[in-house]
Design an enzyme around this catalytic site. Structure first.
Site, PDB file in Angstrom:
ATOM      1  N   ARG A  40       0.894  -1.185   0.081  1.00 55.96           N
ATOM      2  CA  ARG A  40      -0.022  -0.186   0.029  1.00 55.96           C
ATOM      3  C   ARG A  40       0.845   1.211   0.136  1.00 55.96           C
ATOM      4  NH1 ARG A  40      -3.003  -3.532  -0.703  1.00 55.96           N
ATOM      5  NH2 ARG A  40      -5.139  -3.754   0.214  1.00 55.96           N
TER       6      ARG A  40
ATOM      7  N   SER B  15     -10.453  -0.110   3.667  1.00 55.32           N
ATOM      8  CA  SER B  15      -9.609  -0.315   4.557  1.00 55.32           C
ATOM      9  C   SER B  15      -9.192   0.947   5.149  1.00 55.32           C
ATOM     10  CB  SER B  15      -8.415  -1.364   4.507  1.00 55.32           C
ATOM     11  OG  SER B  15      -8.852  -2.459   4.075  1.00 55.32           O
TER      12      SER B  15
ATOM     13  N   GLU C 257      -4.520   4.133   6.271  1.00 55.31           N
ATOM     14  CA  GLU C 257      -4.418   4.261   4.764  1.00 55.31           C
ATOM     15  C   GLU C 257      -4.757   5.180   3.971  1.00 55.31           C
ATOM     16  OE1 GLU C 257      -6.268   1.524   1.888  1.00 55.31           O
ATOM     17  OE2 GLU C 257      -5.100  -0.111   2.842  1.00 55.31           O
TER      18      GLU C 257
HETATM   19  N1  EPU Z   1     -10.719 -10.245  10.407  1.00 55.66           N
HETATM   20  C1  EPU Z   1     -11.310 -10.146  11.602  1.00 55.66           C
HETATM   21  N2  EPU Z   1     -12.381  -9.443  11.755  1.00 55.66           N
HETATM   22  C2  EPU Z   1     -12.721  -8.177  10.584  1.00 55.66           C
HETATM   23  C3  EPU Z   1     -12.033  -8.319   9.675  1.00 55.66           C
HETATM   24  C4  EPU Z   1     -11.100  -9.382   9.405  1.00 55.66           C
HETATM   25  O1  EPU Z   1     -11.093 -11.017  12.356  1.00 55.66           O
HETATM   26  O2  EPU Z   1     -13.792  -7.576  11.092  1.00 55.66           O
HETATM   27  C5  EPU Z   1      -9.600 -11.412  10.006  1.00 55.66           C
HETATM   28  C6  EPU Z   1     -10.213 -12.162   8.990  1.00 55.66           C
HETATM   29  O3  EPU Z   1     -11.079 -13.409   9.410  1.00 55.66           O
HETATM   30  C7  EPU Z   1      -9.040 -12.670   8.435  1.00 55.66           C
HETATM   31  C8  EPU Z   1      -8.203 -11.532   8.583  1.00 55.66           C
HETATM   32  O4  EPU Z   1      -8.584 -10.648   9.432  1.00 55.66           O
HETATM   33  O5  EPU Z   1      -8.348 -13.837   9.306  1.00 55.66           O
HETATM   34  C9  EPU Z   1      -7.966 -10.811   7.167  1.00 55.66           C
HETATM   35  O6  EPU Z   1      -9.220 -10.507   6.706  1.00 55.66           O
HETATM   36  P1  EPU Z   1      -9.504 -10.015   5.166  1.00 55.66           P
HETATM   37  O7  EPU Z   1      -9.365 -11.314   4.305  1.00 55.66           O
HETATM   38  O8  EPU Z   1     -10.939  -9.600   5.282  1.00 55.66           O
HETATM   39  O9  EPU Z   1      -8.550  -9.079   4.770  1.00 55.66           O
HETATM   40  P2  EPU Z   1      -8.075  -7.537   5.576  1.00 55.66           P
HETATM   41  O10 EPU Z   1      -6.335  -7.899   5.789  1.00 55.66           O
HETATM   42  O11 EPU Z   1      -8.938  -7.382   6.447  1.00 55.66           O
HETATM   43  C10 EPU Z   1      -7.013  -6.871   3.191  1.00 55.66           C
HETATM   44  C11 EPU Z   1      -6.786  -5.420   2.606  1.00 55.66           C
HETATM   45  C12 EPU Z   1      -8.257  -5.276   1.633  1.00 55.66           C
HETATM   46  C13 EPU Z   1      -8.377  -6.342   0.643  1.00 55.66           C
HETATM   47  C14 EPU Z   1      -8.410  -7.558   1.496  1.00 55.66           C
HETATM   48  C15 EPU Z   1      -8.451  -8.906   0.528  1.00 55.66           C
HETATM   49  C16 EPU Z   1      -5.346  -3.986   3.641  1.00 55.66           C
HETATM   50  C17 EPU Z   1      -5.210  -2.775   4.776  1.00 55.66           C
HETATM   51  N3  EPU Z   1      -6.458  -4.471   3.586  1.00 55.66           N
HETATM   52  O12 EPU Z   1      -8.114  -6.608   4.220  1.00 55.66           O
HETATM   53  O13 EPU Z   1      -8.016  -4.121   1.022  1.00 55.66           O
HETATM   54  O14 EPU Z   1      -9.686  -6.406   0.027  1.00 55.66           O
HETATM   55  O15 EPU Z   1      -7.321  -7.859   2.364  1.00 55.66           O
HETATM   56  O16 EPU Z   1      -7.190  -9.133   0.033  1.00 55.66           O
HETATM   57  O17 EPU Z   1      -4.480  -4.581   3.359  1.00 55.66           O
HETATM   58  C18 EPU Z   1      -8.325  -1.641   0.927  1.00 55.66           C
HETATM   59  O18 EPU Z   1      -6.899  -1.600   1.189  1.00 55.66           O
HETATM   60  O19 EPU Z   1      -8.931  -0.789   1.001  1.00 55.66           O
HETATM   61  C19 EPU Z   1      -8.962  -2.985   1.017  1.00 55.66           C
HETATM   62  C20 EPU Z   1     -10.377  -2.937   1.216  1.00 55.66           C
END
Ligand code: EPU
Length: 341
Positions: A167, A241, A337
């Site tokens: 990012r 995010s 972010e």
């Molecule tokens: N999780 C929770 N609670 C929540 C959200 C997530 O426990 O409320 C846990 C999930 O269960 C999982 C882990 O956190 O074990 C990761 O969650 P998720 O796969 O939803 O992805 P994320 O890390 O929360 C990132 C990106 C998103 C992208 C997704 C999918 C960042 C800051 N965010 O989110 O990007 O869509 O992975 O690849 O890296 C963005 O940058 O605006 C964005 C939406």
């Protein structure tokens, strides 16, 4: 300033996906690089503070902007070359990202499908090196064209010059505010391999009983996951995010893992460990909580939302409160972010 290009005292609330209220003293819509050159010839140019706006989907507006907003609407998409092992595809910076991804798939050039439905424009994609479901834009990037807002020169950036990170790019650091990106070119390898290792995506394909997905099927699966987990900015104001997933060293992670055995974690090539900010925030009890007109989205704790009538200060106040509780509970710092203006 040329009156046909410029508008005065322009409301910005429809131009940012959070729906935050603010006005810009001046706004110019840039449909072609030549318009920018014309603007830069005006004597007022050097005195005005400037801000380059794409889709406004990664932005927190904290108040009125006493300067000139350059809204990039440069259109166009084309295949510029075919190499033995790749298609080289170029798009104007103002093109909608998702529409561009769909177009490449319709043309039979896979490679961007994991990045389907990300809000925003093509020109904004390299700035924060958008990424999702196991793929970062940097992996498909070829080069970009930009105008240096100080000298007026056209400049080309290849991948090393962009200094892409998680990012992150040079456009968020040393070069912040200096360039207006006019077009981006991608390199889509002909020997396409599906990228399906991301847990959520693998699960979705399994549910759909798809063992060997096409690029279109991956895009459809990504669209379905995103639609479930992330609020549609057209209905609920948000900037995706709100925090980056934090990187911690191995020692910090070992300590945390003793206390929190279920802590999701992703080892990085440099030895650091990426933690899931959404999990940390949810664990502090924030998921679904409201603070006045802003809240934490009930399906994804990493997303802050405008429940109606929020101002930038409300968003920042909630973000700070979240940072404080995550720091108190885990000793981990969360870095926002979006760009704050
Ligand atoms: N999780 C929770 N609670 C929540 C959200 C997530 O426990 O409320 C846990 C999930 O269960 C999982 C882990 O956190 O074990 C990761 O969650 P998720 O796969 O939803 O992805 P994320 O890390 O929360 C990132 C990106 C998103 C992208 C997704 C999918 C960042 C800051 N965010 O989110 O990007 O869509 O992975 O690849 O890296 C963005 O940058 O605006 C964005 C939406």
């Amino acid at each position: 300033m040329p009156a046909d290009l410029l508008r005065r005292h322009v409301p910005l609330h429809r131009l940012n996906s959070f729906g935050l209220p603010a006005h810009a003293d001046w706004l110019a819509v840039i449909n072609a690089p030549a318009q920018l050159t014309a603007l830069m010839r005006q004597p007022e140019w050097r005195y005005l503070q400037r801000f380059v706006l794409g889709g406004g989907s990664n932005l927190v507006l904290t108040g009125d902007f006493a300067g000139l907003v350059l809204q990039v609407k440069i259109a166009g998409r084309e295949r510029v070359a075919e190499e033995t092992d790749a298609w080289i595809v170029r798009a104007g910076a103002g093109e909608n990202w998702h529409a561009f991804v769909c177009w490449t798939l319709e043309c039979g050039w896979p490679g961007l499908e994991n990045l389907a439905l990300i809000p925003g424009t093509v020109g904004a994609a390299p700035i924060q090196n958008i990424g999702a479901y196991g793929l970062e834009m940097a992996e498909r990037f070829h080069q970009l064209e930009a105008v240096d807002l100080e000298t007026g020169e056209s400049v080309m950036f290849d991948s090393p010059a962009c200094q892409f990170g998680y990012r992150d790019s040079v456009f968020k650091r040393e070069a912040a505010g200096r360039y207006l990106i006019t077009a981006v070119t991608f390199r889509l390898p002909k020997r396409w391999q599906p990228v399906t290792r991301y847990a959520d995506l693998a699960r979705e394909l399994e549910t759909r009983r798809i063992a060997q997905p096409t690029a279109r099927q991956i895009a459809n699966a990504v669209v379905a996951i995103r639609s479930r987990k992330l609020p549609d900015p057209a209905c609920i104001g948000n900037a995706g995010s709100f925090f980056k997933n934090p990187l911690v060293d191995a020692a910090t992670f070992s300590h945390l893992a003793v206390r929190y055995p279920n802590l999701p974690h992703y080892p990085q090539p440099d030895g650091r460990i990426k933690l899931a900010a959404g999990w940390l925030i949810e664990h502090c009890g924030w998921k679904g909580q409201n603070r006045g007109p802003v809240g934490v989205y009930e399906h994804q704790a990493l997303v802050l939302i405008n429940r109606g009538g929020a101002r930038g200060a409300d968003v920042l106040r909630l973000a700070r409160a979240i940072q404080e509780t995550v720091w108190a509970e885990f000793g981990v710092e969360l870095e926002p972010e979006p760009v704050v203006l």
